[in-house]
Scaffold this active site. Structure first.
Site, PDB file in Angstrom:
ATOM      1  N   CYS A 154       3.955   1.207  -1.880  1.00 54.92           N
ATOM      2  CA  CYS A 154       2.866   1.528  -0.940  1.00 54.92           C
ATOM      3  C   CYS A 154       2.644   3.028  -0.782  1.00 54.92           C
ATOM      4  O   CYS A 154       1.571   3.454  -0.355  1.00 54.92           O
ATOM      5  CB  CYS A 154       3.141   0.886   0.421  1.00 54.92           C
ATOM      6  N   HIS A 188      -1.755   4.574   5.295  1.00 50.42           N
ATOM      7  CA  HIS A 188      -1.534   3.351   4.529  1.00 50.42           C
ATOM      8  C   HIS A 188      -1.846   2.177   5.445  1.00 50.42           C
ATOM      9  O   HIS A 188      -1.371   2.111   6.582  1.00 50.42           O
ATOM     10  CB  HIS A 188      -0.090   3.294   4.054  1.00 50.42           C
ATOM     11  N   ASN A 214      -2.826  -5.499   3.294  1.00 57.02           N
ATOM     12  CA  ASN A 214      -2.028  -4.435   2.697  1.00 57.02           C
ATOM     13  C   ASN A 214      -2.240  -4.479   1.183  1.00 57.02           C
ATOM     14  O   ASN A 214      -1.757  -5.385   0.509  1.00 57.02           O
ATOM     15  CB  ASN A 214      -0.554  -4.643   3.042  1.00 57.02           C
TER      16      ASN A 214
END
EC number: 2.3.1.180
Length: 323
Positions: A114, A250, A280
């Protein structure tokens, strides 16, 4: 004069298939309310069966090139951040290079889950500052739907697929925080926390594996580390949180996003949030959010933007850029 890596074009791509939370109610002991309350996610996009990470990366790249008024022949390098490449090798980046018709320069992948896009931006910035490249296409692209355990309600409802791309170009600045371009970066990792977020398979084990996460522990680390890295990068740039126009975090969990903003004393009105629509998307989430933020009219030329991310490794970092 100081060389800066300046944003010239941004674009994104999302697969056609939209998956609302209600779709998981058919196969899991979960609900739309349960998912929303714990993550802020309402829907996400899943790649088509024949759609690959490099396919999505190319579409995001084409959008960024159009936004910049450039063609692939104008590029010197491509850096793709991904944990879900099409093949073990060659890199997704070289596949993107070929599909774009770019016959010069070089291309490579970066894998920091990520945090991948932050790592890729930092690498691209270094290539420009060193004179190795003048124009670099930086892409975050993921097909995380391919590594989900569809029986694990704590993980499979959180992730989605997509791609975002940003073009950086070398320009001369005055060497002050008023310059456009990347002003500072900060990268960190701590491999002791590997078991908090990982995939239980890989090439050397001859398995694909599934994503595994200890959600409460990741949450505990996230806010503290994201706030610290953002403040460190701002300090390197000679700036403070009060100077920030936009945080583009993020997009993993709305509670983490809100918690980080609160700890940095930045109002949510100055935070770009897309997690409700995309879930996500790992390395794709920041460039997706940057592209959407620009399209919404939030991010404008001259704005001070801070991106920050944390992912498996644990790996985390931030970039301060004046748009």
């Amino acid at each position: 004069m100081t060389t800066r890596a300046v944003a010239k074009g941004i674009g994104h791509y999302l697969p056609e298939r939209i998956v609302p939370n209600s779709e998981f109610e058919k196969t899991l002991d979960t609900s739309d309310e349960w998912i929303r309350s714990r993550s802020g996610i309402e829907r996400r996009h899943f790649a088509a069966e024949s759609e690959t990470t490099s396919d999505m990366a190319v579409k995001a790249a084409e959008a960024a090139l159009a936004d910049a008024g450039m063609t692939a022949s104008d590029l010197d390098a491509i850096v793709v951040a991904t944990s879900t490449p099409d093949l073990t090798f060659p890199s997704a980046a070289t596949m993107v290079q070929a599909k774009l018709g770019m016959e010069r320069g070089f291309a490579f992948d970066v894998q920091a889950v990520c945090a991948g896009f932050v790592y890729a931006l930092t690498n691209a910035n270094a290539l420009i500052l060193s004179g190795q490249a003048r124009r670099v296409l930086v892409i975050g692209a993921e097909t995380f739907s391919r590594i989900m355990d569809w029986t694990d309600r704590s993980t499979c409802v959180l992730f989605g697929d997509g791609a975002g791309a940003l073009i950086l170009e070398a320009e001369e600045g005055e060497g002050t925080s008023a310059d456009r371009g990347i002003l500072a970066t900060d990268l960190n990792s701590d491999g002791r926390y590997k078991d908090l977020l990982y995939v239980d398979g890989g090439v050397s084990t001859q398995t694909t594996g599934h994503l595994r996460m200890v959600g409460k522990e990741v949450f505990r680390h996230a806010i503290e580390k994201l706030c610290a890295t953002a403040n460190t990068a701002l300090e390197k740039a000679g700036l403070t949180a009060q100077d920030v126009d936009w945080i583009v975090p993020h997009q993993a969990n709305l509670r983490i996003i809100k918690g980080t903003a609160q700890k940095m004393k930045i109002p949510m009105s100055h935070v770009v949030v897309t997690v409700q629509d995309h879930g996500n998307t790992s390395a794709a989430s920041i460039p997706l959010a940057l592209s959407v933020g620009k399209a919404r009219g939030q991010i404008k030329e001259g704005d001070l933007v801070v991106t920050e991310a944390i992912g498996g490794g644990l790996a985390w970092g931030s970039v301060v850029i004046r748009w």
